[in-house]
Design an enzyme around this catalytic site. Structure first.
Site, PDB file in Angstrom:
ATOM      1  N   ALA A 154      18.600   2.928  -4.584  1.00  0.00           N
ATOM      2  CA  ALA A 154      19.603   3.527  -5.038  1.00  0.00           C
ATOM      3  C   ALA A 154      19.338   4.986  -4.839  1.00  0.00           C
ATOM      4  CB  ALA A 154      19.691   3.359  -6.396  1.00  0.00           C
TER       5      ALA A 154
ATOM      6  N   CYS B 284      16.914   2.101  -8.719  1.00  0.00           N
ATOM      7  CA  CYS B 284      15.928   1.533  -7.994  1.00  0.00           C
ATOM      8  C   CYS B 284      15.828   2.389  -6.757  1.00  0.00           C
ATOM      9  CB  CYS B 284      16.230   0.003  -7.650  1.00  0.00           C
ATOM     10  SG  CYS B 284      17.494  -0.050  -6.395  1.00  0.00           S
TER      11      CYS B 284
ATOM     12  N   HIS C  24      13.966   8.996  -3.042  1.00  0.00           N
ATOM     13  CA  HIS C  24      14.265  10.302  -2.697  1.00  0.00           C
ATOM     14  C   HIS C  24      13.357  10.812  -1.611  1.00  0.00           C
ATOM     15  CE1 HIS C  24      16.079  10.926  -7.047  1.00  0.00           C
ATOM     16  NE2 HIS C  24      16.832  10.499  -6.237  1.00  0.00           N
TER      17      HIS C  24
ATOM     18  N   ARG D  71      29.003   6.803  -6.054  1.00  0.00           N
ATOM     19  CA  ARG D  71      28.719   8.115  -6.903  1.00  0.00           C
ATOM     20  C   ARG D  71      30.028   8.917  -6.448  1.00  0.00           C
ATOM     21  NH1 ARG D  71      24.845  11.114  -4.006  1.00  0.00           N
ATOM     22  NH2 ARG D  71      23.362  12.779  -5.585  1.00  0.00           N
TER      23      ARG D  71
HETATM   24 FE1  CFM Z   1      19.015  15.250  -8.356  1.00  0.00          FE
HETATM   25 FE2  CFM Z   1      19.983  14.823 -10.572  1.00  0.00          FE
HETATM   26 FE3  CFM Z   1      19.380  13.154  -8.719  1.00  0.00          FE
HETATM   27 FE4  CFM Z   1      21.360  14.821  -8.475  1.00  0.00          FE
HETATM   28 FE5  CFM Z   1      22.891  12.679  -9.564  1.00  0.00          FE
HETATM   29 FE6  CFM Z   1      21.421  12.935 -11.634  1.00  0.00          FE
HETATM   30 FE7  CFM Z   1      20.885  11.228  -9.750  1.00  0.00          FE
HETATM   31 MO1  CFM Z   1      22.685  10.777 -11.186  1.00  0.00          MO
HETATM   32  S1  CFM Z   1      20.644  16.322  -9.562  1.00  0.00           S
HETATM   33  S2  CFM Z   1      19.948  14.223  -7.093  1.00  0.00           S
HETATM   34  S3  CFM Z   1      23.444  14.309  -8.138  1.00  0.00           S
HETATM   35  S4  CFM Z   1      17.855  14.305  -9.943  1.00  0.00           S
HETATM   36  S5  CFM Z   1      23.498  12.996 -11.664  1.00  0.00           S
HETATM   37  S6  CFM Z   1      20.315  14.444 -12.654  1.00  0.00           S
HETATM   38  S7  CFM Z   1      20.748  10.873 -11.793  1.00  0.00           S
HETATM   39  S8  CFM Z   1      22.744  10.648  -8.974  1.00  0.00           S
HETATM   40  S9  CFM Z   1      19.084  10.897  -8.334  1.00  0.00           S
END
Ligand code: CFM
Length: 538
Positions: free
Chosen positions: A61, A58, A191, A92
C-alpha cells in the site's frame, strides 16, 4: 474536560496483558518539553501486537498506493492474486491534471496479473511478462512499474529480472518493486522501497537543462483533494519554478529531470526523506523541511525558499503574494474563532498530517489534546536529532539501504560552505525536522500506532469536539457522538493546502464542530424523561 493524562495512560494500559502493557507503555507518552528542547522518547515503527485493531496498512500500500500511484504516466501493474491487489485501484484521492488530450493518464486504470493457483505452484514470471507485453501493446507508456504482493515474495518470482528483460525488449523503462505487504511493519517500508527504486531507475535520467532561476522540487506532496494545484499556483505566482513534485500531479519526465533543481522542499518527511537525502548526496541539492498546511506554515515555508535563493526581487514577490492571500485568511480566522476557540481536537493519521494539521487547528483557536502517527518513526515524533540513537531492528534491516556517493560528473554543491552556515545562523534549518512533539503542548497525549480500543476509551474520557482519522475509524467515532474528519481523503472536501486550503479547512471544521446534529445522537427513547413519558402513557 481536562483529564490527567498520566491517569488516562494507566487507564488504557490496565486493559492489557502484562507483556503488551509494557510495550504499549513505551508507545503512549505524555508530552513534556524540556528546556533544552528535548522531548520524551517514544517507541515507534515496531510491530503491532497481534490481535489489536490497528489503523495501519501494508508495505505494498505504501509503495504502490502512496508514493508511485499518483504519477499519471507510469503504468502500474500489480503482480499477485487479485485479492491482494486492492491498491491496484485508485483508492486514494490523489488528483492529476494532464496538460492536454494527448497527455497520458493511467491512474484510473487498474492492472493486475491476477495470479491463479497455477502460478503460485509453478511460478508467475511468465504471466507477468505476458501482462507487461499486453499492457505495452495497449498503452505504449514511457514506463511500467511492477508491484509485488505477498505471494510473489513467498514463491520467489524475480520481478527485477523480468523488468530488466522487458526493458530491453520493449525499449522503455520498466522497473519492479519488492514491496510485498509483509516486508515491513507498516506502509512505511513501502515508502522506503519506492524511494529507492525511483532513485535508482528514474531520477537523473533526463539531462534537459533548466534555464529558470529559482528551481525547486516539492517532496512528499500527493495532491489529495487538489492540494498540489493550490501549491503549484502559489509557487508560480511567487516566481518559483517547480520542476517536480513527488508525487502529486507528477509525471515520469519530471522525476527524471528533478536533479536540475537547486532545492528540495520536503512536506511529508516520513514518506520521502530518503529521496531528499539521496539527492543531496548524489547531486548536491540541499533540502529543507517545509509545511504548506496552515497559513502561518505556508508563509514561513515560502519565506524560507526565498531566503535560500537570497534574491531581493524574489523576496519582494513572495511578500506580495503572502499579503495578498492573508487578508482573506485572517477574515475567516477571525470569524471561525468566535465559534471554535477553546474546542479540542485529536489527530490520529499516517506519518505527517497528525503533526501538520495541528497548525490549522491552532489557527482556529482549537487545542490538540492527543495525537499520533500510524506508522511514523521516532524522528517524526522527536526530531531528526534522535536519528543516531534509533535502534535498527530486524524489520528495518530487511529494507535495502542504498549506499549513495557523489556523482562523478553531476555532483554540484548548490551553495558554498559559508553560505550554508549563513543560512543556518539566520534561522533556517537545512536537512532538519523538529518532529511533532516539540510543537505539542505540555501534557498532551502522544500515542504511536493507536489501537482501536484505546481510541474508543479516549473518546469516552476526553469527549473531544472533533476526531481526525480515516474511513476505518470514521463511523465508530461518529456513533460515539463525535464528528470525525477524515484527514487521509478529506472526506469529499479539500484542497486544504496553502492559504486557500486553510480557508476551506477553517470553514469545514467550524461547520462540523458547531452543527447541532450531535446533540441528537442519543435516541429520544433512551433519555430518562422519555422513558417516564412512555411509562405514564402505558
Ligand atoms: Fe505522508 Fe501522511 Fe503518508 Fe501522505 Fe496520505 Fe497520511 Fe498516508 Mo493516508 S502525508 S504520504 S497523503 S505520511 S493521508 S498522514 S496515511 S495516504 S502514507
Amino acid at each position: 474536560m481536562n483529564p490527567n493524562p498520566h491517569t488516562v495512560k494507566d487507564e488504557l494500559l490496565k486493559a492489557y496483558p502484562k507483556k503488551t502493557a509494557r510495550k504499549r507503555a513505551e508507545q503512549i507518552v505524555v508530552n513534556e518539553r524540556r528546556e533544552d528542547g528535548a522531548v520524551p522518547e517514544i517507541k515507534a515503527n515496531v510491530r503491532t501486537t497481534p490481535g489489536a485493531i490497528t489503523q495501519r496498512g501494508c508495505t505494498y500500500a505504501g509503495c504502490k498506493g502512496v508514493v508511485i500511484g499518483p504519477t499519471r504516466d507510469i503504468l502500474s501493474i500489480t503482480h499477485g492474486p487479485i485479492g491482494c491487489g486492492f491498491y491496484s485501484w485508485l483508492t486514494r484521492r490523489n488528483q492529476t491534471r494532464p496538460e492536454g488530450p494527448e497527455d497520458a493518464n493511467y491512474i484510473t486504470y487498474c492492472l493486475s496479473t491476477d495470479m491463479q493457483d497455477e502460478q503460485i505452484v509453478f511460478g508467475g514470471e511468465k504471466k507477468l511478462r505476458a501482462a507487461i507485453e499486453e499492457a505495452y501493446e495497449i498503452f505504449h507508456p514511457k514506463a511500467i512499474a511492477i508491484f509485488s504482493t505477498c505471494p510473489v515474495g513467498l514463491i520467489g518470482d524475480d520481478v527485477h529480472a523480468v523488468a530488466r528483460d522487458m526493458k530491453e525488449k520493449l525499449g522503455i523503462n520498466v522497473f519492479g518493486f519488492s514491496c510485498e505487504g509483509y516486508k515491513g511493519v507498516s506502509q512505511s517500508a513501502g515508502h522506503h522501497i519506492a524511494n529507492n527504486q525511483l532513485f535508482k531507475h528514474v531520477v537523473g535520467t533526463n539531462e534537459t537543462p533548466r534555464p529558470e532561476k529559482f528551481k525547486i522540487n516539492l517532496l512528499g506532496e500527493y495532491n489529495i483533494g487538489g492540494d498540489a494545484f493550490v501549491l503549484e499556483d502559489l509557487l508560480e505566482r511567487c516566481g518559483i519554478t517547480l520542476i517536480s513534485t513527488f508525487s502529486g500531479n507528477s509525471t515520469y519526465d519530471a522525476f527524471a529531470n528533478s536533479h536540475m533543481a537547486d532545492l528540495n522542499a520536503v512536506m511529508c518527511h516520513r514518506s520521502i526523506n530518503y529521496v531528499a537525502e539521496m539527492m543531496e548526496k548524489k547531486f548536491g541539492i540541499p533540502w529543507i523541511k517545509v509545511n504548506f498546511t496552515g497559513a502561518a506554515g505556508t508563509a514561513k515555508s515560502l519565506r524560507h525558499v526565498a531566503q535560500y535563493f537570497n534574491d531581493a526581487e524574489l523576496t519582494a514577490r513572495v511578500e506580495e503574494v503572502i499579503s495578498e492571500e492573508m487578508t482573506a485568511v485572517l477574515e475567516t480566522q477571525f470569524e471561525v474563532r468566535s465559534r471554535c476557540e477553546g474546542k479540542t481536537a485529536m489527530l490520529f493519521v499516517g506519518g505527517s498530517r497528525a503533526h501538520h494539521y495541528q497548525d490549522l487547528f491552532a489557527e482556529m483557536g482549537m487545542k490538540t489534546v492527543a495525537a499520533g502517527y500510524e506508522f511514523a518513526h521516532r524522528d517524526d515524533y522527536e526530531g531528526r536529532r534522535v536519528l543516531p540513537s534509533v535502534k535498527v531492528d530486524a524489520d528495518s534491516r530487511n529494507i535495502e539501504q542504498l549506499e549513495i556517493v557523489a556523482d562523478e560528473t553531476r555532483y554540484r554543491p548548490r551553495r558554498g560552505p559559508d553560505e550554508l552556515v549563513q543560512l543556518e545562523t539566520s534561522g533556517m534549518e537545512l536537512a532538519g525536522y523538529q518532529g511533532m512533539m516539540s510543537e505539542m503542548e505540555e501534557g498532551a497525549l502522544v500515542i504511536d500506532d493507536i489501537y482501536h480500543f484505546e481510541m474508543e476509551r479516549l473518546l469516552e474520557i476526553y469527549k473531544p469536539d472533533i476526531f481526525c482519522a480515516g474511513i476505518k475509524e470514521k463511523y465508530a467515532v461518529q456513533k460515539a457522538g463525535i464528528p470525525c474528519k477524515q484527514l487521509h481523503s478529506y472526506d469529499y472536501g479539500g484542497p486544504y493546502a496553502g492559504f486557500r486550503g486553510a480557508i476551506n479547512f477553517y470553514k469545514e471544521i467550524d461547520r462540523m464542530v458547531n452543527t447541532k446534529i450531535w446533540s441528537y445522537v442519543q435516541a429520544p427513547w433512551e433519555t430518562e424523561s422519555e422513558l417516564e413519558e412512555v411509562e405514564i402513557a402505558s
